[in-house]
Design a protein around this motif. Structure first.
Motif, PDB file in Angstrom:
ATOM      1  N   UNK A 261       3.050  17.886   0.415  1.00  0.00           N
ATOM      2  CA  UNK A 261       1.971  18.516   1.183  1.00  0.00           C
ATOM      3  C   UNK A 261       0.651  18.414   0.421  1.00  0.00           C
ATOM      4  N   UNK A 262       0.746  18.408  -0.926  1.00  0.00           N
ATOM      5  CA  UNK A 262      -0.475  18.375  -1.729  1.00  0.00           C
ATOM      6  C   UNK A 262      -0.667  17.093  -2.522  1.00  0.00           C
ATOM      7  N   UNK A 263       0.449  16.414  -2.799  1.00  0.00           N
ATOM      8  CA  UNK A 263       0.358  15.249  -3.682  1.00  0.00           C
ATOM      9  C   UNK A 263       0.984  14.025  -3.017  1.00  0.00           C
ATOM     10  N   UNK A 264       0.599  12.881  -3.564  1.00  0.00           N
ATOM     11  CA  UNK A 264       1.242  11.632  -3.165  1.00  0.00           C
ATOM     12  C   UNK A 264       2.322  11.359  -4.202  1.00  0.00           C
ATOM     13  N   UNK A 265       3.547  11.211  -3.751  1.00  0.00           N
ATOM     14  CA  UNK A 265       4.655  11.082  -4.699  1.00  0.00           C
ATOM     15  C   UNK A 265       5.226   9.664  -4.646  1.00  0.00           C
ATOM     16  N   UNK A 266       5.370   9.065  -5.810  1.00  0.00           N
ATOM     17  CA  UNK A 266       6.057   7.771  -5.896  1.00  0.00           C
ATOM     18  C   UNK A 266       7.263   7.986  -6.787  1.00  0.00           C
ATOM     19  N   UNK A 267       8.455   7.708  -6.266  1.00  0.00           N
ATOM     20  CA  UNK A 267       9.670   8.055  -6.996  1.00  0.00           C
ATOM     21  C   UNK A 267      10.579   6.833  -7.135  1.00  0.00           C
ATOM     22  N   UNK A 268      11.006   6.607  -8.365  1.00  0.00           N
ATOM     23  CA  UNK A 268      12.009   5.567  -8.612  1.00  0.00           C
ATOM     24  C   UNK A 268      13.360   6.254  -8.582  1.00  0.00           C
ATOM     25  N   UNK A 269      14.287   5.723  -7.824  1.00  0.00           N
ATOM     26  CA  UNK A 269      15.617   6.333  -7.798  1.00  0.00           C
ATOM     27  C   UNK A 269      16.687   5.264  -7.656  1.00  0.00           C
TER      28      UNK A 269
ATOM     29  N   UNK B 156      -3.719  13.711  -8.137  1.00  0.00           N
ATOM     30  CA  UNK B 156      -3.541  13.321  -6.735  1.00  0.00           C
ATOM     31  C   UNK B 156      -2.158  12.724  -6.531  1.00  0.00           C
ATOM     32  N   UNK B 157      -1.692  12.078  -7.611  1.00  0.00           N
ATOM     33  CA  UNK B 157      -0.468  11.292  -7.500  1.00  0.00           C
ATOM     34  C   UNK B 157       0.544  11.769  -8.534  1.00  0.00           C
ATOM     35  N   UNK B 158       1.804  11.855  -8.107  1.00  0.00           N
ATOM     36  CA  UNK B 158       2.883  12.183  -9.042  1.00  0.00           C
ATOM     37  C   UNK B 158       3.856  11.016  -9.076  1.00  0.00           C
ATOM     38  N   UNK B 159       4.050  10.479 -10.255  1.00  0.00           N
ATOM     39  CA  UNK B 159       5.034   9.418 -10.410  1.00  0.00           C
ATOM     40  C   UNK B 159       6.308  10.041 -10.959  1.00  0.00           C
ATOM     41  N   UNK B 160       7.444   9.686 -10.377  1.00  0.00           N
ATOM     42  CA  UNK B 160       8.709  10.251 -10.856  1.00  0.00           C
ATOM     43  C   UNK B 160       9.674   9.115 -11.120  1.00  0.00           C
ATOM     44  N   UNK B 161      10.123   9.047 -12.360  1.00  0.00           N
ATOM     45  CA  UNK B 161      11.028   7.961 -12.733  1.00  0.00           C
ATOM     46  C   UNK B 161      12.448   8.504 -12.829  1.00  0.00           C
ATOM     47  N   UNK B 162      13.216   8.308 -11.800  1.00  0.00           N
ATOM     48  CA  UNK B 162      14.596   8.844 -11.723  1.00  0.00           C
ATOM     49  C   UNK B 162      14.663  10.294 -12.176  1.00  0.00           C
ATOM     50  N   UNK B 163      13.935  11.188 -11.533  1.00  0.00           N
ATOM     51  CA  UNK B 163      13.806  12.544 -12.059  1.00  0.00           C
ATOM     52  C   UNK B 163      15.085  13.371 -11.984  1.00  0.00           C
ATOM     53  N   UNK B 164      16.086  12.923 -11.235  1.00  0.00           N
ATOM     54  CA  UNK B 164      17.290  13.754 -11.113  1.00  0.00           C
ATOM     55  C   UNK B 164      18.516  13.095 -11.714  1.00  0.00           C
TER      56      UNK B 164
ATOM     57  N   UNK C  43       0.832  -1.201   0.000  1.00  0.00           N
ATOM     58  CA  UNK C  43       0.000   0.000   0.000  1.00  0.00           C
ATOM     59  C   UNK C  43       0.866   1.251   0.000  1.00  0.00           C
ATOM     60  N   UNK C  44       0.445   2.219  -0.788  1.00  0.00           N
ATOM     61  CA  UNK C  44       1.142   3.510  -0.821  1.00  0.00           C
ATOM     62  C   UNK C  44       0.261   4.529  -0.111  1.00  0.00           C
ATOM     63  N   UNK C  45       0.878   5.255   0.791  1.00  0.00           N
ATOM     64  CA  UNK C  45       0.114   6.165   1.654  1.00  0.00           C
ATOM     65  C   UNK C  45      -0.066   7.537   1.011  1.00  0.00           C
ATOM     66  N   UNK C  46      -1.223   8.103   1.300  1.00  0.00           N
ATOM     67  CA  UNK C  46      -1.558   9.415   0.764  1.00  0.00           C
ATOM     68  C   UNK C  46      -0.638  10.494   1.331  1.00  0.00           C
ATOM     69  N   UNK C  47      -0.244  11.427   0.470  1.00  0.00           N
ATOM     70  CA  UNK C  47       0.588  12.575   0.858  1.00  0.00           C
ATOM     71  C   UNK C  47       1.878  12.163   1.589  1.00  0.00           C
ATOM     72  N   UNK C  48       2.429  11.078   1.069  1.00  0.00           N
ATOM     73  CA  UNK C  48       3.760  10.682   1.501  1.00  0.00           C
ATOM     74  C   UNK C  48       4.607  10.512   0.248  1.00  0.00           C
ATOM     75  N   UNK C  49       5.919  10.460   0.466  1.00  0.00           N
ATOM     76  CA  UNK C  49       6.814  10.134  -0.644  1.00  0.00           C
ATOM     77  C   UNK C  49       7.227   8.677  -0.478  1.00  0.00           C
ATOM     78  N   UNK C  50       6.941   7.882  -1.493  1.00  0.00           N
ATOM     79  CA  UNK C  50       7.327   6.477  -1.465  1.00  0.00           C
ATOM     80  C   UNK C  50       8.419   6.262  -2.507  1.00  0.00           C
ATOM     81  N   UNK C  51       9.560   5.746  -2.066  1.00  0.00           N
ATOM     82  CA  UNK C  51      10.669   5.510  -2.999  1.00  0.00           C
ATOM     83  C   UNK C  51      10.693   4.047  -3.392  1.00  0.00           C
ATOM     84  N   UNK C  52      10.919   3.803  -4.683  1.00  0.00           N
ATOM     85  CA  UNK C  52      11.103   2.441  -5.170  1.00  0.00           C
ATOM     86  C   UNK C  52      12.575   2.293  -5.539  1.00  0.00           C
TER      87      UNK C  52
END
Lengths: 252, 240
Positions: free
Chosen positions: A196-204, A168-176, A27-36
Motif C-alpha cells: 500500500x505504501x511501498x513498491x516491493x521487489x521480491x526474489x523467491x 519508495x522501494x523495498x527489495x527482498x532477497x528470499x526473505x522467508x 518495467x516494475x510498477x509502483x506500489x505493486x509486488x513484483x516477484x523474481x
C-alpha cells in the motif's frame, strides 16, 4: 492506474568477463509486488542487487545499460549512492539485526541520515515497527537486543529497519527462506500490507509464495529474462515453454 | 529452501486422474449408446440395466472430484498441471451429465418398449454414432495430448445439429398427420434434443483438452460453420 517506478533498459551485468545478466529490459510498477523467480544462478538476485547498486561492493562487477528509478538513471555519473539506498531499502535472506537494541536497530538509518531529536526518533521507531507488524510484540522491550527475538520477529525487525528511512522501494532477497511456515505466513501478510505504501521487489524460490503475494512475476533463466507478466497468467498459462517447465518442476 | 516438487509422484497421480476420466468417459458413452440401442430395439431389460448403472457413474464422478482436490492439496500445482486438474474437474461434470442423459433416454426406452413405434428409428441411432465418435475423439485427444485432434470434435457438432433438425422436421410432419402420435413424437424429440446436448458437453471436453495443452481458451464456434440466427439460437447460451 499503473505507474512505472523502476525501468530496466538493456541491463547487462558482468562479473569479470562472465555475463550474468543479458540485456534485461522490463518495467516494475509502483506500489505493486513484483516477484523474481528462477533456478539458482539464473541472475534474479544479481538483478535485485542492481536496483540499489549493491553490486558496487563486488570489485569485479560491472553494469551496462540503465536502470531508471522514478525516471532517473541510477548508474549515471554523480548519483548519490547513499541517498539511493535510503530510497531503495533491502531485506536479506537471513535476518541480520545489528548487535544492538531493537530501538537502535530501527533508529540506525534515520540517525545516519541526521535525525537526532528523541521524540522524532521515537515516532519513527514506533511507526516503523507498526508498519512491520512487530510493534505489539516488542513495545515493552525496545531496549533489549534485537538478536534476542525469534527468527520471524528478527526478519520483521529488519523490515522495520528498512522502512525507517521512508524508502519508495523495498527489495527482498528470499526473505522467508530461513523461517518456519507460521513466520513465513506473517511476512507474506506483511508484504501485502507494505505494498500500500511501498513498491516491493521480491526474489523467491517458492513459487507458491510468488503466486500468493505478487502482482507480477519475472522468470529468469541463465541470465535471461524469459518471461514477465501478470502473476495469475504466469502461473496458469505462461507463454514460454521454459516458464511452463520451470513452474511445473520439470527442472530447477 | 528449494521447492521440492516430486515430479515423479505428481505425474503418477496425474496419470491416475486421467485414467479415471477415461473410465468415466467410457461408462458415459456406454450408458448413452446402450440406452439408444434399448430404445431402437424396444429392449426394456437393457434399458433397466442402463438405469441401474447410473449410480456407478455418479460415484466415479464424485471419486474423481475428490481425487482432484487431493491432488491440488498435495502438489499445489501450477501451469499445465494446474490447468489439467481444474479442467479434469470440469470434464467430470460434463461426462457425468452425458451419463445422466443415458439414464433419461433409458426411461423413454422403458416406456416405449411395449408400444408400437410411430416410425423406425434411423436418424436417432445416427446421432448416437456421431456422438460416440465425438466422445472417442475427445477422449483419445485427451489421452494422447493431441490438441489438433480435439479441434476436430467441433466440426462434428454441426452434424449433430443437422440430424436433430432433420428429426424434428420429420416428427412434426408425423404429428400433423395424426395428433395421436404427439405423445410419442414428443418423447422422441426429447431424445434427439438430449443427444444434441450430449454433443455440446463433448465439445466442452474438447475445449478443455485444448486449454490443458495450450493454455488458450478456444471457442468451439470458431471451428464450426457460421450459423444464421434461428429460432433455436438460444440453445447455445443455455448450455454455457
Amino acid at each position: 492506474m499503473e505507474k512505472i517506478l523502476v525501468s530496466s533498459r538493456g541491463v547487462n551485468l558482468f562479473y569479470d568477463s562472465a555475463r550474468v545478466l543479458k540485456d534485461i529490459t522490463f518495467d516494475i510498477m509502483e506500489k505493486q509486488v513484483t516477484a523474481l523467480i528462477g533456478p539458482s544462478g539464473c541472475g534474479k538476485s544479481s538483478f535485485l542487487r542492481c536496483i540499489n547498486r549493491m553490486n558496487d561492493f563486488i570489485p569485479s562487477a560491472r553494469v551496462e545499460g540503465e536502470i531508471l528509478v522514478g525516471g532517473s538513471d541510477i548508474y549515471a555519473g554523480g548519483v548519490d549512492v547513499i541517498a539511493l539506498r535510503r530510497n531503495v531499502g533491502m531485506v536479506f535472506q537471513k535476518p541480520n539485526p545489528f548487535p544492538m537494541s531493537i530501538y537502535d536497530n530501527v533508529a540506525y538509518g534515520p540517525r545516519l541520515h541526521g535525525i537526532k531529536q528523541k521524540d522524532r526518533l521515537d515516532d519513527i521507531v514506533k511507526q516503523s515497527l507498526v508498519g512491520a507488524a512487530l510493534w505489539d510484540e516488542v513495545k515493552d522491550k525496545l531496549k533489549t537486543p534485537g538478536t534476542g527475538l525469534s527468527g520471524g520477529q528478527q526478519q520483521r525487525l529488519c523490515i522495520a529497519r528498512a522502512i525507517a528511512t521512508e524508502p519508495e522501494i523495498l527489495l527482498m532477497d528470499e526473505p522467508t527462506s530461513a523461517l518456519d511456515p507460521m513466520a513465513t505466513a506473517r511476512i507474506e501478510e506483511l508484504v501485502r500490507e507494505l505494498k500500500k505504501r511501498y513498491t516491493v521487489v521480491i526474489v523467491t524460490h517458492n513459487m507458491q509464495q510468488a503466486a500468493r503475494i505478487s502482482d507480477r512475476t519475472a522468470f529468469f533463466l541463465m541470465g535471461d529474462l524469459v518471461e514477465y507478466d501478470a502473476t495469475p497468467k504466469m502461473f496458469t498459462s505462461p507463454e514460454d515453454k521454459r516458464t511452463e517447465d520451470y513452474i511445473t518442476g520439470r527442472f530447477g | 529452501m528449494e521447492p521440492v516438487i516430486t515430479r515423479k509422484q505428481l505425474e503418477a497421480d496425474l496419470t491416475e486422474l486421467k485414467r479415471m476420466v477415461l473410465r468415466l468417459g467410457k461408462m458415459a458413452e456406454e450408458s448413452i449408446s446402450k440406452a439408444i440401442w434399448a430404445l431402437k430395439n424396444q429392449d426394456a431389460e437393457l434399458a433397466r440395466m442402463v438405469l441401474a448403472k447410473d449410480d456407478d457413474i455418479d460415484d466415479l464422478a464424485e471419486a474423481l472430484d475428490n481425487a482432484c482436490m487431493h491432488f491440488a492439496a498435495r502438489f499445489q500445482p501450477l501451469g499445465e498441471d494446474l490447468r489439467a486438474v481444474t479442467s479434469i474437474m470440469h470434464m467430470a461434470v460434463d461426462l457425468e451429465r452425458i451419463g445422466d442423459y443415458g439414464g433419461n433416454i433409458a426411461k423413454v426406452a422403458v416406456e416405449l418398449a411395449d408400444k408400437e413405434l410411430i416410425k423406425p428409428l434411423i436418424d436417432i441411432p445416427r446421432m448416437l454414432d456421431v456422438l460416440s465418435a465425438m466422445m472417442s475423439k475427445a477422449l483419445v485427444a485427451f489421452d494422447t495430448n493431441n490438441a489438433e485432434m480435439a479441434k476436430e470434435v467441433f466440426a462434428m457438432d454441426d452434424l449433430m445439429d443437422d440430424l436433430e433438425k432433420q428429426i424434428m422436421r420429420e416428427l412434426l410432419l408425423l404429428m400433423m398427420e395424426r395428433p395421436q402420435r404427439i405423445e410419442q413424437a414428443t418423447q422422441l424429440l426429447n431424445v434427439a434434443r438430449t443427444l444434441e446436448r450430449g454433443g455440446d458437453h463433448v465439445t466442452n471436453v474438447a475445449e478443455r483438452v485444448i486449454y490443458i495443452l495450450t493454455g488458450k481458451t478456444v471457442k468451439a464456434s470458431a471451428f464450426r460453420r457460421p450459423r444464421p440466427a434461428t429460432p433455436y439460437a438460444h440453445k447455445e447460451h443455455e448450455e454455457r
